[in-house]
Write a protein that holds these residues in place. Structure first.
Motif, short mmCIF file in Angstrom:
data_model
loop_
_atom_site.label_atom_id
_atom_site.label_comp_id
_atom_site.label_asym_id
_atom_site.label_seq_id
_atom_site.Cartn_x
_atom_site.Cartn_y
_atom_site.Cartn_z
N VAL A 65 -37.22 8.89 -8.18
CA VAL A 65 -36.78 7.60 -7.64
C VAL A 65 -36.18 7.87 -6.26
CG1 VAL A 65 -34.59 7.83 -8.94
CG2 VAL A 65 -35.22 5.61 -8.05
N ALA A 82 -44.41 1.79 -1.77
CA ALA A 82 -44.04 1.09 -3.02
C ALA A 82 -45.31 0.58 -3.71
CB ALA A 82 -43.09 -0.07 -2.70
N CYS A 87 -41.10 4.52 -6.61
CA CYS A 87 -40.01 3.69 -7.12
C CYS A 87 -38.81 3.77 -6.17
CB CYS A 87 -39.61 4.18 -8.52
SG CYS A 87 -38.19 3.32 -9.18
N PHE A 89 -34.95 2.28 -5.54
CA PHE A 89 -33.80 1.53 -6.04
C PHE A 89 -32.70 1.63 -5.02
CE2 PHE A 89 -34.94 1.98 -10.79
CZ PHE A 89 -35.48 0.71 -10.81
N ARG A 91 -34.68 -2.04 -4.94
CA ARG A 91 -36.06 -2.36 -4.56
C ARG A 91 -36.10 -2.78 -3.09
NH1 ARG A 91 -37.71 -7.09 -6.48
NH2 ARG A 91 -35.55 -7.68 -6.18
#
Ligand code: ADP
Length: 384
Positions: A65, A82, A87, A89, A91
């Protein structure tokens, strides 16, 4: 074991180091220089500018991530990653409305959150608009890439606005419509709140703090702010509304103005850990850095309560050009009872640069003495 990629490798990434170890998380940072504060605590590094999306593609191969300690990224280029399944975070959709200060103000206003009056400065006619609709002083802000007050100008009259714009446009003709104008808020105090949202949508927030800026740079943070429970609840609601609306995963910092008539206005959103939350490293059950890692790794969130009645945090800002590590001053600061000194390990000091911070934990008797304690810390740090 999770590998977390962090775009940006300054002190905010470095301060995730302790929490990463505790949680069994490996950190891989994307940062320009081998000397950057986080390189020493990271398991691996990709040396590149934060807006270099090709480098982020490499970063993506090294982690599960990707998160951010710095928002000066190229969202369009990251969107392509993306779409390929990388991924992020929070988003990218949660960052998009925030990166430009004008878009951010519009987003907050459209969400019904209280913000200062503002408009985007476009071309010629706007001077008329400033004259008609705003009374001086006004605040001129660069829409992108401002930090620590760089790009924020408080202007007393139309002449100084014209002068500022002429100077900027001559230096950089492409910067025509890159400014935001907003009303000057004669705030009584500045406040801030750190909030976090988990993958499952749980939102928690830290105690509201008072922040004290000088020349637009944060100097001190007092936790908790001395405000009413009603105001605390209002600010927590603002944080919750915002994080839920953006479906944030991770920690956000929210800066606010408290007006003399007791109203709260949102000044700015930091879509990441924030200087106003550094006290949480020593003074809270879960630091903002651990909380951020917990959120982006899909773990449940930690408790945010203070472990002591209060805390005062003082930034150690550079006051000269130097390569000193200021060891003697740091040792003096560390002798203050209940002081925790954090040094970012930067190889170069410049005036105004954030080199470290100190947090002093307060007992009940000291809650009213936070200014005096901050003064003691600053007189040690800034003495010649
Ligand atoms: P940066 O993104 O560079 O931190 P901010 O927008 O947070 O810039 O502004 C930095 C500081 O400038 C604020 O903390 C506050 O002290 C002052 N400031 C910013 N906007 C206003 C305003 N509209 N009215 C009064 N002071 C302001």
């Amino acid at each position: 074991m999770k590998r977390v990629g962090v775009i940006g490798g300054g002190q905010l990434a470095a301060m995730m180091g302790g929490a990463a170890k505790k949680l069994g998380v490996e950190l891989v940072v994307q940062t320009p220089s081998k000397d950057d504060p986080s390189v020493a605590i990271a398991q691996d590094s990709v040396f590149a500018a934060v807006d270099d999306a090709k480098a982020t593609a490499v970063l993506a191969t090294k982690c599960d991530v990707i998160t951010f300690e710095n928002e000066f990224v190229n969202i369009e280029a990251l969107s392509a990653l993306a779409r390929q399944g990388v991924c992020f975070f929070p988003r990218l959709e949660a960052l998009t409305p925030l990166l430009d200060k004008y878009h951010q103000r519009c987003y907050l206003r459209d969400l019904g959150l209280p913000v200062p009056e503002f408009f985007a400065l476009g071309e010629d006619g706007d001077m008329g608009k400033v004259e008609r609709e705003m009374s001086f002083p006004i605040v001129l802000k660069a829409r992108r890439h401002g930090y620590d007050g760089q790009g924020t100008f408080i202007l007393k009259n139309l002449d100084s606005l014209k002068e500022k714009l002429e100077y900027t446009y001559t230096k950089s003709p492409s910067s025509q419509d890159l400014f935001l104008v907003e009303e000057f808020i004669p705030f009584e105090r500045e406040l801030a709140i750190i909030a976090a949202r988990s993958v499952s949508g749980e939102v928690v927030s830290y105690p509201v703090v008072e922040t004290q800026q000088e020349e637009q740079v944060c100097r001190r943070v007092i936790a908790p702010a001395n405000i009413t429970p009603e105001l605390t609840a209002e600010i927590q609601n603002i944080a919750c509304t915002l994080l839920n609306s953006l479906e944030v995963v991770g920690v956000f910092g929210i800066e606010l103005f408290l007006t003399p008539d007791g109203k709260v206005l949102v000044n700015e959103i930091a879509p990441r850990t924030h200087n106003s939350g550094h006290f949480s490293l020593d003074a809270c059950e879960t630091s903002q850095f651990e909380q951020h890692l917990r959120a982006v790794c899909g773990l449940s969130l930690g408790k945010t309560a203070l472990i002591c009645p209060g805390a005062v945090m003082v930034n150690l800002l550079g006051f000269e050009n130097s390569h000193s590590d200021y060891m003697t001053k740091r040792q003096q600061l560390a002798k203050i009872p209940h002081a925790h000194v954090h040094w970012y390990g930067k190889t170069e000091s410049r005036p105004g640069r954030k080199l470290g911070h100190v947090t002093v934990l307060l007992d009940n008797q000291q809650l009213n003495s936070s200014s005096a304690i901050a003064h003691t810390l600053e007189s040690i740090w800034y003495s010649s």
